[in-house]
Design a protein around this motif. Structure first.
Motif, PDB file in Angstrom:
ATOM      1  N   ARG A 123       0.853  -1.181   0.000  1.00  0.00           N
ATOM      2  CA  ARG A 123       0.000   0.000   0.000  1.00  0.00           C
ATOM      3  C   ARG A 123       0.891   1.233   0.000  1.00  0.00           C
ATOM      4  O   ARG A 123       1.522   1.549   1.006  1.00  0.00           O
ATOM      5  CB  ARG A 123      -0.938  -0.016   1.207  1.00  0.00           C
ATOM      6  N   GLU A 125       1.788   5.299  -0.441  1.00  0.00           N
ATOM      7  CA  GLU A 125       1.196   6.599  -0.142  1.00  0.00           C
ATOM      8  C   GLU A 125       2.148   7.711  -0.578  1.00  0.00           C
ATOM      9  O   GLU A 125       3.364   7.604  -0.417  1.00  0.00           O
ATOM     10  CB  GLU A 125       0.910   6.742   1.353  1.00  0.00           C
ATOM     11  N   VAL A 132      -0.940  11.223  -7.680  1.00  0.00           N
ATOM     12  CA  VAL A 132      -1.896  10.142  -7.436  1.00  0.00           C
ATOM     13  C   VAL A 132      -3.046  10.223  -8.421  1.00  0.00           C
ATOM     14  O   VAL A 132      -3.499   9.210  -8.966  1.00  0.00           O
ATOM     15  CB  VAL A 132      -2.405  10.185  -5.981  1.00  0.00           C
ATOM     16  N   SER A 136      -4.037   7.292 -11.242  1.00  0.00           N
ATOM     17  CA  SER A 136      -5.335   6.615 -11.180  1.00  0.00           C
ATOM     18  C   SER A 136      -6.231   6.949 -12.362  1.00  0.00           C
ATOM     19  O   SER A 136      -7.064   6.132 -12.766  1.00  0.00           O
ATOM     20  CB  SER A 136      -6.050   6.963  -9.872  1.00  0.00           C
ATOM     21  N   THR A 162      -1.423  -0.689  -4.352  1.00  0.00           N
ATOM     22  CA  THR A 162      -2.294   0.477  -4.509  1.00  0.00           C
ATOM     23  C   THR A 162      -1.505   1.727  -4.154  1.00  0.00           C
ATOM     24  O   THR A 162      -0.489   1.658  -3.454  1.00  0.00           O
ATOM     25  CB  THR A 162      -3.522   0.385  -3.594  1.00  0.00           C
ATOM     26  N   SER A 164      -2.279   5.828  -2.825  1.00  0.00           N
ATOM     27  CA  SER A 164      -3.285   6.794  -2.388  1.00  0.00           C
ATOM     28  C   SER A 164      -2.589   8.050  -1.868  1.00  0.00           C
ATOM     29  O   SER A 164      -1.395   8.048  -1.560  1.00  0.00           O
ATOM     30  CB  SER A 164      -4.187   6.191  -1.306  1.00  0.00           C
ATOM     31  N   HIS A 165      -3.374   9.121  -1.764  1.00  0.00           N
ATOM     32  CA  HIS A 165      -2.840  10.401  -1.306  1.00  0.00           C
ATOM     33  C   HIS A 165      -2.981  10.518   0.211  1.00  0.00           C
ATOM     34  O   HIS A 165      -3.986  10.089   0.789  1.00  0.00           O
ATOM     35  CB  HIS A 165      -3.590  11.557  -1.973  1.00  0.00           C
TER      36      HIS A 165
END
Length: 214
Positions: A123, A125, A132, A136, A162, A164-165
């Motif tokens: 994961r 970040e 991001v 995406s 994945t 994410s922000h």
């Protein structure tokens, strides 16, 4: 840093939030007051507490960041377990590139290291909302950033990862790694040899100590 000192810092942060809210209530009816005018500028943007969040059990979390100065672009990152233990951390130098490009290169470096170690389900970040969103959305970009984005999407898919922000306050270790100015590429396979300041930030994250975001 002792546990007592950390607890004291958390208490101070909570008091700051309380004072900010009291200030807003105190000047609510005095629209002509200079303090009230200052409050109106930041209406709707009350301070909040933000902390790094450990990944779920059996997952790893990769945090990356970049720093662009007159001396060039630099990137760094760290992979941690669900207990907050450092699996590895890195620092790289990218020469002269844009901020978003440097953020992308830092994330790419982190994912490449994960691939070399056969990590999956990572994961990731980043505190670059622009990056991001570009990843995406499948958005195109000018060369050479477009090539980096393509590699990032491919790696994320291959690793089952994945991205994410997160706010910068939840990304402080990666931010410190990116701005460490170590002078050469470095990979730490544990916490012991890392700079003292970064080890202190790691301890705060493990204890879920929050930062005030204004």
């Amino acid at each position: 840093m002792s546990a007592e000192r950390i607890i004291g810092q958390v208490g101070n942060l909570i008091e700051q939030l309380g004072d900010a809210q009291k200030l807003g209530r105190a000047f609510r009816g005095d629209g002509d007051c200079v303090w009230a005018k200052g409050r109106q500028v930041v209406a709707g943007r009350r301070p909040s507490l933000v902390a790094w969040v450990k990944p779920p059990t059996q997952y790893l979390k990769l945090n990356t960041n970049a720093s662009v100065t007159s001396a060039g672009a630099f990137g760094g990152g760290v992979v941690r377990s669900s207990e907050g233990k450092v699996i590895f951390a890195f620092y790289k130098e990218f020469g002269e590139v844009s901020v978003v490009h440097a953020e992308a290169l830092a994330l790419l470096a982190g994912l490449n290291y994960c691939q070399e170690r056969h990590f999956t389900g990572v994961r990731a970040e980043s505190d670059s909302d622009t990056l991001v969103r570009m990843i995406s959305s499948g958005a195109l970009a000018n060369w050479p950033l477009c090539n980096v984005l393509r590699k990032l999407r491919c790696l994320l898919a291959n690793l089952g990862a994945t991205v994410s922000h997160v706010y910068r306050e939840a990304n402080m270790v990666a931010d410190a790694m990116a701005s460490a100015q170590l002078g050469h590429e470095v990979v730490y396979n544990g916490e012991e040899a890392m700079p003292r300041r970064i080890k202190a930030l790691l301890r705060l994250d493990r204890l879920a100590v929050p930062y005030v975001r204004h």
